[in-house]
Design a protein around this motif. Structure first.
Motif, PDB file in Angstrom:
ATOM      1  N   VAL A 198      66.076  65.814  91.971  1.00 50.39           N
ATOM      2  CA  VAL A 198      67.026  66.892  92.233  1.00 50.39           C
ATOM      3  C   VAL A 198      67.951  66.540  93.392  1.00 50.39           C
ATOM      4  O   VAL A 198      69.171  66.743  93.311  1.00 50.39           O
ATOM      5  N   VAL A 199      67.403  65.995  94.495  1.00 48.88           N
ATOM      6  CA  VAL A 199      68.261  65.692  95.641  1.00 48.88           C
ATOM      7  C   VAL A 199      69.276  64.607  95.292  1.00 48.88           C
ATOM      8  O   VAL A 199      70.416  64.630  95.767  1.00 48.88           O
ATOM      9  N   VAL A 200      68.907  63.687  94.403  1.00 51.52           N
ATOM     10  CA  VAL A 200      69.843  62.650  93.959  1.00 51.52           C
ATOM     11  C   VAL A 200      70.883  63.244  93.006  1.00 51.52           C
ATOM     12  O   VAL A 200      72.085  62.953  93.106  1.00 51.52           O
ATOM     13  N   HIS A 201      70.444  64.072  92.078  1.00 56.59           N
ATOM     14  CA  HIS A 201      71.365  64.743  91.146  1.00 56.59           C
ATOM     15  C   HIS A 201      72.416  65.545  91.915  1.00 56.59           C
ATOM     16  O   HIS A 201      73.619  65.454  91.618  1.00 56.59           O
ATOM     17  N   GLU A 202      71.976  66.318  92.891  1.00 55.65           N
ATOM     18  CA  GLU A 202      72.913  67.153  93.639  1.00 55.65           C
ATOM     19  C   GLU A 202      73.879  66.308  94.468  1.00 55.65           C
ATOM     20  O   GLU A 202      75.036  66.703  94.675  1.00 55.65           O
ATOM     21  N   PHE A 203      73.436  65.130  94.929  1.00 52.37           N
ATOM     22  CA  PHE A 203      74.348  64.244  95.644  1.00 52.37           C
ATOM     23  C   PHE A 203      75.400  63.680  94.688  1.00 52.37           C
ATOM     24  O   PHE A 203      76.529  63.392  95.102  1.00 52.37           O
ATOM     25  N   GLY A 204      75.046  63.545  93.418  1.00 52.62           N
ATOM     26  CA  GLY A 204      76.043  63.159  92.422  1.00 52.62           C
ATOM     27  C   GLY A 204      77.189  64.145  92.369  1.00 52.62           C
ATOM     28  O   GLY A 204      78.352  63.764  92.198  1.00 52.62           O
ATOM     29  N   HIS A 205      76.869  65.438  92.537  1.00 49.46           N
ATOM     30  CA  HIS A 205      77.915  66.468  92.610  1.00 49.46           C
ATOM     31  C   HIS A 205      78.700  66.377  93.918  1.00 49.46           C
ATOM     32  O   HIS A 205      79.934  66.296  93.916  1.00 49.46           O
ATOM     33  N   SER A 206      77.980  66.434  95.041  1.00 49.62           N
ATOM     34  CA  SER A 206      78.639  66.624  96.335  1.00 49.62           C
ATOM     35  C   SER A 206      79.379  65.385  96.810  1.00 49.62           C
ATOM     36  O   SER A 206      80.394  65.499  97.504  1.00 49.62           O
ATOM     37  N   PHE A 207      78.912  64.204  96.442  1.00 54.33           N
ATOM     38  CA  PHE A 207      79.553  62.971  96.901  1.00 54.33           C
ATOM     39  C   PHE A 207      80.549  62.420  95.891  1.00 54.33           C
ATOM     40  O   PHE A 207      81.681  62.085  96.245  1.00 54.33           O
ATOM     41  N   ALA A 208      80.138  62.327  94.638  1.00 54.79           N
ATOM     42  CA  ALA A 208      80.955  61.642  93.639  1.00 54.79           C
ATOM     43  C   ALA A 208      81.694  62.578  92.701  1.00 54.79           C
ATOM     44  O   ALA A 208      82.428  62.115  91.819  1.00 54.79           O
ATOM     45  N   GLY A 209      81.533  63.894  92.866  1.00 56.61           N
ATOM     46  CA  GLY A 209      82.258  64.833  92.016  1.00 56.61           C
ATOM     47  C   GLY A 209      81.851  64.770  90.558  1.00 56.61           C
ATOM     48  O   GLY A 209      82.648  65.079  89.668  1.00 56.61           O
ATOM     49  N   LEU A 210      80.593  64.391  90.274  1.00 55.79           N
ATOM     50  CA  LEU A 210      80.128  64.313  88.896  1.00 55.79           C
ATOM     51  C   LEU A 210      79.790  65.706  88.371  1.00 55.79           C
ATOM     52  O   LEU A 210      79.302  66.560  89.110  1.00 55.79           O
ATOM     53  N   ALA A 211      80.048  65.913  87.092  1.00 55.64           N
ATOM     54  CA  ALA A 211      79.778  67.207  86.464  1.00 55.64           C
ATOM     55  C   ALA A 211      78.363  67.230  85.901  1.00 55.64           C
ATOM     56  O   ALA A 211      77.753  66.182  85.637  1.00 55.64           O
ATOM     57  N   ASP A 212      77.838  68.427  85.683  1.00 55.63           N
ATOM     58  CA  ASP A 212      76.574  68.568  84.966  1.00 55.63           C
ATOM     59  C   ASP A 212      76.787  68.178  83.510  1.00 55.63           C
ATOM     60  O   ASP A 212      77.772  68.577  82.883  1.00 55.63           O
ATOM     61  N   GLU A 213      75.841  67.420  82.974  1.00 54.76           N
ATOM     62  CA  GLU A 213      75.969  66.935  81.598  1.00 54.76           C
ATOM     63  C   GLU A 213      75.092  67.710  80.625  1.00 54.76           C
ATOM     64  O   GLU A 213      74.855  67.240  79.512  1.00 54.76           O
ATOM     65  N   TYR A 214      74.633  68.883  81.031  1.00 61.89           N
ATOM     66  CA  TYR A 214      73.810  69.689  80.140  1.00 61.89           C
ATOM     67  C   TYR A 214      74.574  70.929  79.706  1.00 61.89           C
ATOM     68  O   TYR A 214      75.634  71.262  80.240  1.00 61.89           O
ATOM     69  N   ALA A 215      74.017  71.608  78.714  1.00 58.42           N
ATOM     70  CA  ALA A 215      74.575  72.869  78.223  1.00 58.42           C
ATOM     71  C   ALA A 215      73.437  73.861  78.075  1.00 58.42           C
ATOM     72  O   ALA A 215      72.261  73.480  78.047  1.00 58.42           O
ATOM     73  N   TYR A 216      73.769  75.129  78.011  1.00 61.55           N
ATOM     74  CA  TYR A 216      72.771  76.179  77.878  1.00 61.55           C
ATOM     75  C   TYR A 216      72.701  76.663  76.428  1.00 61.55           C
ATOM     76  O   TYR A 216      73.728  76.972  75.824  1.00 61.55           O
ATOM     77  N   GLU A 217      71.483  76.740  75.904  1.00 62.10           N
ATOM     78  CA  GLU A 217      71.305  77.275  74.559  1.00 62.10           C
ATOM     79  C   GLU A 217      71.589  78.774  74.527  1.00 62.10           C
ATOM     80  O   GLU A 217      72.082  79.306  73.535  1.00 62.10           O
ATOM     81  N   SER A 218      71.292  79.446  75.653  1.00 56.28           N
ATOM     82  CA  SER A 218      71.372  80.908  75.673  1.00 56.28           C
ATOM     83  C   SER A 218      72.775  81.450  75.894  1.00 56.28           C
ATOM     84  O   SER A 218      73.075  82.574  75.508  1.00 56.28           O
ATOM     85  N   GLU A 219      73.650  80.655  76.549  1.00 62.16           N
ATOM     86  CA  GLU A 219      74.996  81.146  76.801  1.00 62.16           C
ATOM     87  C   GLU A 219      75.982  79.980  76.866  1.00 62.16           C
ATOM     88  O   GLU A 219      75.632  78.867  77.220  1.00 62.16           O
ATOM     89  N   ASP A 220      77.221  80.282  76.518  1.00 59.23           N
ATOM     90  CA  ASP A 220      78.296  79.299  76.544  1.00 59.23           C
ATOM     91  C   ASP A 220      79.237  79.677  77.677  1.00 59.23           C
ATOM     92  O   ASP A 220      79.989  80.652  77.576  1.00 59.23           O
ATOM     93  N   ILE A 221      79.175  78.934  78.797  1.00 62.61           N
ATOM     94  CA  ILE A 221      79.975  79.243  79.969  1.00 62.61           C
ATOM     95  C   ILE A 221      81.334  78.564  79.861  1.00 62.61           C
ATOM     96  O   ILE A 221      81.422  77.350  79.695  1.00 62.61           O
ATOM     97  N   ASP A 222      82.390  79.344  79.971  1.00 61.97           N
ATOM     98  CA  ASP A 222      83.747  78.836  79.781  1.00 61.97           C
ATOM     99  C   ASP A 222      84.294  78.246  81.080  1.00 61.97           C
ATOM    100  O   ASP A 222      85.327  78.664  81.588  1.00 61.97           O
ATOM    101  N   ALA A 223      83.587  77.238  81.611  1.00 64.00           N
ATOM    102  CA  ALA A 223      84.040  76.601  82.849  1.00 64.00           C
ATOM    103  C   ALA A 223      85.132  75.575  82.582  1.00 64.00           C
ATOM    104  O   ALA A 223      85.977  75.317  83.444  1.00 64.00           O
ATOM    105  N   TYR A 224      85.129  74.995  81.379  1.00 66.90           N
ATOM    106  CA  TYR A 224      86.080  73.942  81.036  1.00 66.90           C
ATOM    107  C   TYR A 224      86.845  74.315  79.769  1.00 66.90           C
ATOM    108  O   TYR A 224      86.287  74.284  78.671  1.00 66.90           O
ATOM    109  N   PRO A 225      88.126  74.707  79.886  1.00 66.78           N
ATOM    110  CA  PRO A 225      88.927  75.005  78.689  1.00 66.78           C
ATOM    111  C   PRO A 225      88.983  73.786  77.772  1.00 66.78           C
ATOM    112  O   PRO A 225      89.177  72.654  78.237  1.00 66.78           O
ATOM    113  N   LEU A 226      88.842  74.000  76.496  1.00 65.34           N
ATOM    114  CA  LEU A 226      88.731  72.884  75.561  1.00 65.34           C
ATOM    115  C   LEU A 226      90.064  72.183  75.302  1.00 65.34           C
ATOM    116  O   LEU A 226      90.084  71.104  74.710  1.00 65.34           O
TER     117      LEU A 226
END
Length: 414
Positions: free
Chosen positions: A309-337
């Motif tokens: 987890v601490v490495v994953h979160e550093f991927g966000h905070s340092f390198a600006g990497l996005a989460d590569e997962y999706a939620y089965e329960s909801e579709d979050i419109d964070a990225y317009p298609l």
């Protein structure tokens, strides 16, 4: 001919001007200007206000490529020389405020959030601008103010820095990346526990490529910001603890979303220590964390998933990497298609040639287009079947994420 000569002269002067703007000593002192802002608003309108100016000795950010950024981010801070209007420093970021305005609460409520930015201290007057972008990459709101280094109301801080321990020194102190681990929810009696946890976090990071092969690019310290009480707050369970940074679970009513909203308090603890990138280590066994580009990375330390987890979160905070997962329960419109995300490790296919298209023919890497990323099951794609930015179980960053991280490390150090 006169027009051609004038054009060539203007081009030459522009090149010289841009070259001069890249020389740190031409524009900046060996001090850090910390600017505190308040971001407020709701889903339909946002505002930015200047809160306070602070200064401490030493600058621990980039010293080259000062007017460039390695990724666009969800916002940028831009420093211009007041006399010439030349951009002399720029950095990108994301904020919890911008995330919050995507939630339903922001449709009916107006809130304010603290935000803190570090820039090198200008030698002369400067215009400082904050730009916030929406998810279509357009400017949502902007704010500019004039800064004078002779302003008598600049708070001088950091004269007595919080005690810290140096865990690792970079090979080149002038071109390195400064990371500070800061204690949250550790009492003074738990000093050794914090140092042990910081070492675990550091070694977990350097088990991953490309950090492993570029380890000597990093300065790492452990900052001993001790709390009155051990642990962190859990609002959902009615638990509120007195801690150094006031961190808590249930951010935006999400049980495992562990953050702190007290950014000024966090930077007060760090003032005068060598830092730019911040990793908050939270003394709790409950699963949770968060990472915000060029703001901070926060992780629990005593859950079995601490290391990934601490490495994953550093991927966000340092390198600006996005989460590569999706939620089965909801579709979050964070990225317009119909818009290409700025993050290098996800794509909508709108402008895929600028992403990892060049890596797909490499059969060894397994790079391709796998649907389901950026919290959406359909329409957003990731580069590999699995990756550190997708699951805690996968042991490595995928080749595309590794390339993105290398680009950021090189940006800061070459």
């Amino acid at each position: 001919m006169k027009f051609i000569k004038f054009f060539l002269l203007a081009t030459l002067l522009l090149a010289v001007d841009e070259s001069m703007s890249q020389v740190f000593e031409n524009f900046f002192q060996e001090k850090t200007l910390r600017i505190d802002y308040t971001f407020s608003g709701n889903a339909s309108q946002q505002w930015i206000a200047l809160d306070k100016l602070n200064s401490f000795v030493g600058w621990y950010g980039k010293r080259q490529r000062l007017s460039e950024v390695p990724m666009k981010g969800n916002g940028q801070i831009i420093v211009r020389d007041a006399k010439t209007n030349t951009v002399i420093y720029r950095n990108s970021f994301s904020t919890l405020f911008q995330e919050w305005i995507t939630y339903d609460e922001a449709k009916t409520t107006t809130r304010s959030f603290e935000n803190v930015f570090l820039v090198p201290m200008p030698k002369d007057s400067a215009t400082i601008t904050i730009e916030l972008y929406d998810n279509r990459h357009n400017i949502a709101t902007t704010f500019s103010h004039i800064f004078s280094p002779t302003d008598i109301l600049i708070h001088q801080i950091g004269q007595t820095p919080t005690p810290y321990i140096t865990l690792q020194k970079a090979a080149n102190q002038q071109r390195c990346i400064n990371i500070a681990y800061i204690a949250e929810g550790y009492t003074a009696d738990e000093l050794q526990t914090f140092i042990d946890d910081a070492n675990v976090a550091m070694e977990a990071l350097f088990e991953h490529e490309p950090f492993k092969s570029r380890r000597d690019c990093f300065n790492i310290t452990a900052v001993c910001a001790f709390s009155e009480e051990s642990g962190t707050s859990e609002p959902g369970n009615g638990i509120w603890r007195k801690t150094a940074l006031g961190s808590h679970f249930d951010t935006f009513y999400s049980d495992r979303y562990l953050t702190t909203l007290n950014l000024k308090q966090m930077h007060d603890w760090l003032a005068g220590t060598p830092y730019e990138h911040i990793i908050v280590l939270v003394n709790t066994e409950k699963y949770g964390g968060g990472g915000i580009l060029n703001s901070y990375n926060l992780s629990m330390t005593h859950h079995k998933a601490f290391r990934p987890v601490v490495v994953h979160e550093f991927g966000h905070s340092f390198a600006g990497l996005a989460d590569e997962y999706a939620y089965e329960s909801e579709d979050i419109d964070a990225y317009p298609l119909d818009v290409e995300p700025w993050e290098e490790n996800i794509t909508t296919g709108v402008d895929f040639s600028k992403k990892w298209q060049d890596m797909i023919n490499d059969s060894i890497s397994g790079v391709g287009m796998y649907e389901g990323a950026g919290y959406r099951l359909k329409g957003v794609f990731r580069p590999s079947e699995d990756c550190r930015m997708r699951t805690n179980e996968n042991p490595t960053f995928c080749p595309v994420c590794q390339r993105a991280i290398i680009r950021v490390i090189d940006f800061y150090t070459q």
